[in-house]
Design an enzyme around this catalytic site. Structure first.
Site, PDB file in Angstrom:
ATOM      1  N   LEU A 182       0.806  -1.162   0.069  1.00 11.79           N
ATOM      2  CA  LEU A 182      -0.096   0.100  -0.048  1.00 11.79           C
ATOM      3  C   LEU A 182       0.800   1.301   0.059  1.00 11.79           C
ATOM      4  CD1 LEU A 182      -2.695  -1.003   2.504  1.00 11.79           C
ATOM      5  CD2 LEU A 182      -2.689  -1.473   0.184  1.00 11.79           C
ATOM      6  N   ASP A 183       1.990   1.276   0.632  1.00 17.97           N
ATOM      7  CA  ASP A 183       2.937   2.438   0.684  1.00 17.97           C
ATOM      8  C   ASP A 183       3.468   2.532  -0.611  1.00 17.97           C
ATOM      9  OD1 ASP A 183       2.916   3.704   3.258  1.00 17.97           O
ATOM     10  OD2 ASP A 183       4.087   2.208   4.421  1.00 17.97           O
ATOM     11  N   HIS A 184       4.113   1.665  -0.941  1.00 17.31           N
ATOM     12  CA  HIS A 184       4.802   1.635  -2.257  1.00 17.31           C
ATOM     13  C   HIS A 184       3.851   1.853  -3.358  1.00 17.31           C
ATOM     14  CE1 HIS A 184       8.835   0.473  -1.008  1.00 17.31           C
ATOM     15  NE2 HIS A 184       8.380  -0.261  -0.149  1.00 17.31           N
TER      16      HIS A 184
END
Length: 465
Positions: free
Chosen positions: A352-354
């Site tokens: 989700l971050d990347h």
């Protein structure tokens, strides 16, 4: 509509340009129950295509360079914070109290990497900073009750939910109404703005970026802009140190300076006066007291691109809550889907971050292209929870992981993924000898590595290079 075409459409791109993308599939990369490999591939491909489009626009003639996205490079980049080595040492990505805990009625995920978040958690639980003491306190309490109490105290804790339960919640419904990438034009400018210093291989050369982000999606976005030639200055708040290894892994290509947005306002205004992009990772409204809302920024710097990353989205009862990838996975039901034997699981990367980081960078690049053609300020907003909703929903077109076409993109088999080694590099830095994942964003004539390694947090001057 397939994944790459779906993302490109969300960015407002010309659908015909997806034919410039080729993808190398590697079964085994980012394996999970959910379509992580496909989602990650689409985010990186769209970002690379936005970079190639900007390169062509700044060149003034010729076709958009061809984009090549390789599942192996994507998998290495998406796990870069785990692969990093500093003088051979393995990285530290989570503090001892950032983990899953068993409660009286289920599971709870906490995030306590920052000292102030840890202290708020411990204050609610009324225990010492010992994992055994925390485990004992949580074993007799309700996960939803602890979630509410810790959140009210300004800490970070979320109860495990199923995807259906999240979708039925007020916050899940608010997130579902959002576009994958929100784009706006808060303040039209009278004329287009072309960054100076055009370079065919570095489409963001001459673009000045103020980076007001922290772990992990925002720094991934600004690291990508630095790869493409932007002058990225990360502004660190005093007294809130980030885990050093996470700062290093996302610090490639950037400079880092300490700046108090309240006390050092004159310095910030001087930086803003010649900035092209401001990227923030704060909760909605958190920067308004500093006069840093998108509209206020655009009024002071016409033509500015303001990119914002949030955890839970700009609307709904959780909009003002703090959040990180690990928490969003638990709250939205991803951890439930990926779990086994009665225990919650996790994605093979902080996807989700990347993924959100590449979406945000792509939004900035497309905004710069549009600004060249039409003028005007631009806003871009991405949220981890909205990226999670896309991942949980699977392919928007109902395709399969092994389908042969993706909205015009060409695919080829590259063999099974056996590890990240071929996509790793080493170099010396002020931090020591680094081993790190190479960039996953790739297009013909584009850069293959960052112009500089990371340095210590706050070691640079708060000024443009």
């Amino acid at each position: 509509m397939e994944d790459i075409a779906y993302v490109w459409s969300a960015l407002g791109g010309d659908p015909a340009l997806t034919s410039r993308v080729s993808a190398v599939e590697r079964p085994g990369a980012l394996d999970a129950r959910l379509p992580v490999r496909r989602t990650a591939r689409a985010c990186v491909a769209a970002c690379a295509l936005a970079a190639a489009e900007l390169a062509a626009a700044r060149a003034g003639s010729g076709p958009v360079p061809a984009v090549r996205v390789d599942d192996g490079a994507v998998a290495a980049a998406f796990t870069g914070e785990r692969l990093l080595r500093v003088d051979g040492r393995e990285p530290v990505a989570f503090a001892p109290l950032s983990r899953l805990w068993r409660t009286a009625d289920g599971w709870l995920r906490t995030h306590a990497n920052y000292p102030h978040h840890r202290e708020r958690l411990l204050r609610v639980l009324e225990v010492d900073p010992d994992p055994d003491a925390v485990a004992s306190a949580l074993a007799g309490r309700s996960a939803p009750d602890v979630e509410e109490a810790v959140s009210a105290a300004g800490g970070l804790a979320v109860a495990l939910r199923t995807p259906d339960r999240w979708a039925a919640s007020a916050q899940g419904a608010a997130v579902a109404r959002l576009p994958l990438v929100e784009r706006g034009t808060p303040d039209p400018a009278p004329a287009p703005v072309t960054p100076p210093g055009s370079s065919p291989s570095l489409p963001a050369a001459g673009v000045r970026v103020l980076d007001l982000t922290r772990v992990l999606a925002g720094p991934v976005a600004t690291r990508t802009l630095a790869l493409l030639g932007a002058d990225v200055l990360r502004l660190e708040p005093p007294g809130l140190p980030e885990l050093a290894d996470l700062h290093a892994e996302t610090g490639f290509g950037k400079r880092s300076a300490v700046l108090d947005l309240g006390a050092d306002r004159d310095v910030f205004e001087e930086l803003l006066a010649s900035a092209d992009v401001v990227v923030t990772g704060y909760r909605p409204g958190a920067l308004d007291r500093f006069g840093l809302s998108p509209r206020a920024l655009a009024e002071r710097r016409p033509g500015l691109v303001v990119a914002r990353l949030t955890a839970w989205g700009p609307e709904g009862p959780w909009a003002g809550r703090r959040g990180f990838d690990s928490l969003v996975q638990v709250a939205t039901g991803i951890a439930h889907v990926e779990g086994a034997a009665g225990r919650p699981g996790a994605l093979p990367a902080q996807a989700l971050d990347h993924g959100s980081g590449y979406l945000l960078a792509a939004g900035v690049l497309r905004a710069l292209t549009e600004r060249m053609r039409e003028g005007g300020s631009r806003t871009v907003r991405v949220s981890l929870a909205r990226t999670a909703a896309w991942l949980l929903g699977g392919d928007p077109a109902g395709g399969t992981e092994g389908s042969t076409e993706d909205g015009g993109a060409r695919r080829s088999e590259g063999g099974a993924y056996t590890g990240p080694e071929r996509w790793l590099a080493e170099r010396d830095s002020r931090l020591g000898r680094l081993r790190y994942a190479l960039p996953a964003v790739s297009f013909t004539g584009g850069p293959t590595d960052w112009p500089r390694p990371p340095g210590p947090a706050g070691a640079d001057t708060a000024g443009w290079g």
